[in-house]
Design a protein around this motif. Structure first.
Motif, PDB file in Angstrom:
ATOM      1  N   PRO A 117       0.831  -1.207   0.000  1.00 29.95           N
ATOM      2  CA  PRO A 117       0.000   0.000   0.000  1.00 29.95           C
ATOM      3  C   PRO A 117       0.866   1.256   0.000  1.00 29.95           C
ATOM      4  O   PRO A 117       1.992   1.270   0.502  1.00 29.95           O
ATOM      5  CB  PRO A 117      -0.815  -0.128   1.296  1.00 29.95           C
ATOM      6  N   ALA A 118       0.275   2.281  -0.572  1.00 28.00           N
ATOM      7  CA  ALA A 118       0.987   3.561  -0.594  1.00 28.00           C
ATOM      8  C   ALA A 118       1.049   4.149   0.809  1.00 28.00           C
ATOM      9  O   ALA A 118       0.158   3.935   1.635  1.00 28.00           O
ATOM     10  CB  ALA A 118       0.296   4.517  -1.567  1.00 28.00           C
ATOM     11  N   PRO A 168      -2.864   7.940  -1.747  1.00 27.17           N
ATOM     12  CA  PRO A 168      -3.639   8.003  -2.997  1.00 27.17           C
ATOM     13  C   PRO A 168      -4.544   6.797  -3.219  1.00 27.17           C
ATOM     14  O   PRO A 168      -5.564   6.919  -3.900  1.00 27.17           O
ATOM     15  CB  PRO A 168      -2.554   8.101  -4.075  1.00 27.17           C
ATOM     16  N   ASP A 169      -4.182   5.600  -2.677  1.00 28.62           N
ATOM     17  CA  ASP A 169      -5.008   4.414  -2.910  1.00 28.62           C
ATOM     18  C   ASP A 169      -6.118   4.240  -1.885  1.00 28.62           C
ATOM     19  O   ASP A 169      -6.848   3.248  -1.924  1.00 28.62           O
ATOM     20  CB  ASP A 169      -4.128   3.166  -2.918  1.00 28.62           C
ATOM     21  N   GLU A 170      -6.285   5.175  -0.950  1.00 23.32           N
ATOM     22  CA  GLU A 170      -7.383   5.104   0.020  1.00 23.32           C
ATOM     23  C   GLU A 170      -8.633   5.735  -0.575  1.00 23.32           C
ATOM     24  O   GLU A 170      -8.577   6.649  -1.398  1.00 23.32           O
ATOM     25  CB  GLU A 170      -6.990   5.811   1.317  1.00 23.32           C
TER      26      GLU A 170
END
Length: 226
Positions: A117-118, A168-170
């Motif tokens: 995850p980012a 950003p990936d949330e």
């Protein structure tokens, strides 16, 4: 004498008439004998004797051809040859070629490569908003991460240990800060330690989830800034 004869004659006539009426009334009550009904036209026709039928004239049979004295040879008819019509070959239908499947090139992660995850972005400053529910005083102020504490309304002391923004990936764009809040009114005797009333993560998107809830004060994080 004449008048007497007339009177007697009248009495006799009246007596006869009375006896006739009584006789007619008595006859109406007695059943009558059945009598045959008159013959109808159909019965008369049935009773008429039928005339004898005239015999039809007998026709004589026609004279036939006399049988031959010697046997006659019978020639059989010529054999008929039936030509067989061969079936025409059915047209050959070639199957249509199936379309080739479209291959979409995708870059898929390998099984041995875990998804990483980012990371969230750390910010040096947290923006806090607090309110005094007694005086209705509200203020939005900044607290430096790991820096000098900030006092609100001469009573609350805020310290911020970390402030992050969403990766950003949330799915939710949020700001999260780890805040410590202590209660120490101004003018307290020296050497008296402040009483901690809150410690934990505050979420800007959901202030009611884990914000400061005090009988007098409320506080929550608003954002993180560089």
């Amino acid at each position: 004498m004449i008048h007497r004869g007339v009177i007697l004659a009248s009495v006799a006539v009246v007596a006869l008439m009375g006896s006739g009426a009584v006789d007619a009334g008595a006859r109406l009550d007695v059943p009558q004998d059945a009598t045959p009904a008159p013959a109808t036209v159909v019965d008369l026709l049935r009773q008429t004797p039928a005339r004898p039928a005239t015999p039809a004239p007998v026709e004589s049979a026609p004279a036939g051809t006399p049988a031959p004295a010697a046997p006659v040879a019978v020639t059989p008819p010529p054999a008929v040859t039936v030509a067989r019509v061969e079936d025409k070959a059915a047209p050959v239908v070639e199957p249509k070629p199936e379309p080739e499947p479209v291959v979409v090139s995708e870059t898929l992660p390998k099984d041995d490569e875990p998804l990483v995850p980012a990371r969230r972005q750390r910010r040096p400053v947290a923006v806090i908003q607090a309110i005094d529910k007694v005086t209705a005083e509200t203020m939005r102020f900044e607290v430096e991460v790991g820096g000098q504490p900030v006092r609100f309304n001469n009573t609350l002391i805020f310290k911020v240990r970390a402030c992050e923004t969403s990766a950003p990936d949330e799915l939710t764009d949020d700001a999260i800060a780890y805040v410590e809040v202590s209660l120490q009114p101004r003018g307290t005797l020296p050497g008296t330690d402040p009483r901690q009333i809150f410690r934990g993560w505050m979420f800007a998107s959901s202030p009611a989830v884990n914000g400061l809830q005090h009988p007098v004060f409320d506080a929550w994080v608003v954002s993180c800034k560089a």
